[in-house]
Design a protein around this motif. Structure first.
Motif, PDB file in Angstrom:
ATOM      1  N   LEU A  78       0.950  -1.198   0.128  1.00  0.00           N
ATOM      2  CA  LEU A  78      -0.033  -0.100   0.121  1.00  0.00           C
ATOM      3  C   LEU A  78       0.955   1.212   0.033  1.00  0.00           C
ATOM      4  N   ALA A  79       1.793   1.183   0.779  1.00  0.00           N
ATOM      5  CA  ALA A  79       2.849   2.368   0.904  1.00  0.00           C
ATOM      6  C   ALA A  79       3.566   2.747  -0.465  1.00  0.00           C
ATOM      7  N   ASN A  80       3.903   1.641  -1.209  1.00  0.00           N
ATOM      8  CA  ASN A  80       4.479   1.762  -2.569  1.00  0.00           C
ATOM      9  C   ASN A  80       3.526   2.298  -3.326  1.00  0.00           C
ATOM     10  N   ALA A  81       2.434   1.743  -3.405  1.00  0.00           N
ATOM     11  CA  ALA A  81       1.385   2.092  -4.506  1.00  0.00           C
ATOM     12  C   ALA A  81       1.066   3.579  -3.986  1.00  0.00           C
ATOM     13  N   CYS A  82       0.981   3.961  -2.934  1.00  0.00           N
ATOM     14  CA  CYS A  82       0.426   5.451  -2.720  1.00  0.00           C
ATOM     15  C   CYS A  82       1.662   6.256  -3.199  1.00  0.00           C
ATOM     16  N   GLU A  83       2.957   6.077  -2.887  1.00  0.00           N
ATOM     17  CA  GLU A  83       4.116   6.947  -3.323  1.00  0.00           C
ATOM     18  C   GLU A  83       4.201   7.081  -4.651  1.00  0.00           C
ATOM     19  N   GLU A  84       4.046   5.888  -5.580  1.00  0.00           N
ATOM     20  CA  GLU A  84       3.805   5.686  -7.016  1.00  0.00           C
ATOM     21  C   GLU A  84       2.981   6.667  -7.509  1.00  0.00           C
TER      22      GLU A  84
ATOM     23  N   ALA B  21      -2.453   4.086 -11.570  1.00  0.00           N
ATOM     24  CA  ALA B  21      -1.853   4.265 -10.498  1.00  0.00           C
ATOM     25  C   ALA B  21      -2.586   4.096  -9.294  1.00  0.00           C
ATOM     26  N   TRP B  22      -3.922   4.854  -9.282  1.00  0.00           N
ATOM     27  CA  TRP B  22      -4.663   5.024  -8.245  1.00  0.00           C
ATOM     28  C   TRP B  22      -5.397   3.431  -8.168  1.00  0.00           C
ATOM     29  N   ALA B  23      -5.566   2.864  -9.296  1.00  0.00           N
ATOM     30  CA  ALA B  23      -6.294   1.547  -9.192  1.00  0.00           C
ATOM     31  C   ALA B  23      -5.650   0.653  -8.282  1.00  0.00           C
ATOM     32  N   LYS B  24      -4.369   0.684  -8.604  1.00  0.00           N
ATOM     33  CA  LYS B  24      -3.159  -0.012  -7.708  1.00  0.00           C
ATOM     34  C   LYS B  24      -3.529   0.401  -6.262  1.00  0.00           C
ATOM     35  N   VAL B  25      -3.499   1.444  -6.024  1.00  0.00           N
ATOM     36  CA  VAL B  25      -3.714   1.997  -4.642  1.00  0.00           C
ATOM     37  C   VAL B  25      -5.001   1.305  -4.074  1.00  0.00           C
ATOM     38  N   ARG B  26      -5.960   1.291  -4.782  1.00  0.00           N
ATOM     39  CA  ARG B  26      -7.179   0.787  -4.316  1.00  0.00           C
ATOM     40  C   ARG B  26      -7.245  -0.783  -4.133  1.00  0.00           C
ATOM     41  N   LYS B  27      -6.389  -1.567  -4.982  1.00  0.00           N
ATOM     42  CA  LYS B  27      -6.129  -2.821  -5.133  1.00  0.00           C
ATOM     43  C   LYS B  27      -5.360  -3.338  -3.616  1.00  0.00           C
ATOM     44  N   GLN B  28      -4.257  -2.677  -3.352  1.00  0.00           N
ATOM     45  CA  GLN B  28      -3.345  -2.717  -2.308  1.00  0.00           C
ATOM     46  C   GLN B  28      -4.394  -2.520  -1.027  1.00  0.00           C
ATOM     47  N   LEU B  29      -5.073  -1.426  -0.882  1.00  0.00           N
ATOM     48  CA  LEU B  29      -6.261  -1.062   0.368  1.00  0.00           C
ATOM     49  C   LEU B  29      -6.854  -2.103   0.429  1.00  0.00           C
TER      50      LEU B  29
ATOM     51  N   SER C 119       1.141   9.079  -6.078  1.00  0.00           N
ATOM     52  CA  SER C 119       1.472  10.416  -5.762  1.00  0.00           C
ATOM     53  C   SER C 119       2.412  11.322  -6.645  1.00  0.00           C
ATOM     54  N   LYS C 120       3.185  10.529  -7.286  1.00  0.00           N
ATOM     55  CA  LYS C 120       4.223  11.103  -8.308  1.00  0.00           C
ATOM     56  C   LYS C 120       3.521  11.421  -9.653  1.00  0.00           C
ATOM     57  N   THR C 121       2.287  10.684 -10.065  1.00  0.00           N
ATOM     58  CA  THR C 121       1.542  10.841 -11.184  1.00  0.00           C
ATOM     59  C   THR C 121       0.093  10.875 -10.600  1.00  0.00           C
ATOM     60  N   PRO C 122      -0.452  12.080 -10.378  1.00  0.00           N
ATOM     61  CA  PRO C 122      -1.751  12.415  -9.381  1.00  0.00           C
ATOM     62  C   PRO C 122      -2.993  12.034 -10.258  1.00  0.00           C
ATOM     63  N   HIS C 123      -2.625  12.343 -11.597  1.00  0.00           N
ATOM     64  CA  HIS C 123      -3.865  12.098 -12.718  1.00  0.00           C
ATOM     65  C   HIS C 123      -3.773  10.909 -13.489  1.00  0.00           C
ATOM     66  N   ASP C 124      -2.976   9.840 -12.937  1.00  0.00           N
ATOM     67  CA  ASP C 124      -2.957   8.412 -13.364  1.00  0.00           C
ATOM     68  C   ASP C 124      -4.120   7.541 -12.811  1.00  0.00           C
ATOM     69  N   PRO C 125      -5.046   7.190 -13.713  1.00  0.00           N
ATOM     70  CA  PRO C 125      -6.160   6.218 -12.740  1.00  0.00           C
ATOM     71  C   PRO C 125      -5.419   5.057 -12.589  1.00  0.00           C
TER      72      PRO C 125
END
Length: 87
Positions: A43-49, A59-67, A51-57
């Motif tokens: 989750l931490a890795n996905a959030c950090e990645e 990347a945020w899908a990976k955050v939701r998956k890890q969460l 946050s580097k590209t805030p408009h990349d859906p």
């Protein structure tokens, strides 16, 4: 019975989908990480990645998956801690 619960508690944090790019890591709480956060490395890795590209859906899908993986692990661990009647 208590030993069984402790064993199951630890197993609740194992998930082979937690790190699909690193198949030899499966622990949701403790694993090598690239971020500065010591727990929930996926989750931490996905959030950090993300946050580097805030408009990349993607990347945020990976955050939701890890969460969802982290939430399932915590809920599974909590379910193993049912009270045990000692003899």
């Amino acid at each position: 019975m208590v030993n069984d619960q402790l064993m199951l508690l630890e197993r609740a944090f194992l998930n082979p989908r937690a790190f699909p790019e690193k198949y030899y890591y499966s622990h949701v709480l403790w694993a090598p990480r690239t971020s500065s956060v010591p727990t929930f490395p996926g989750l931490a890795n996905a959030c950090e990645e993300a946050s580097k590209t805030p408009h990349d859906p993607e990347a945020w899908a990976k955050v939701r998956k890890q969460l969802s993986i982290a939430v399932m692990a915590v809920e599974g661990a909590a379910a193993t801690l049912e009270p045990v009647a000692l003899r």
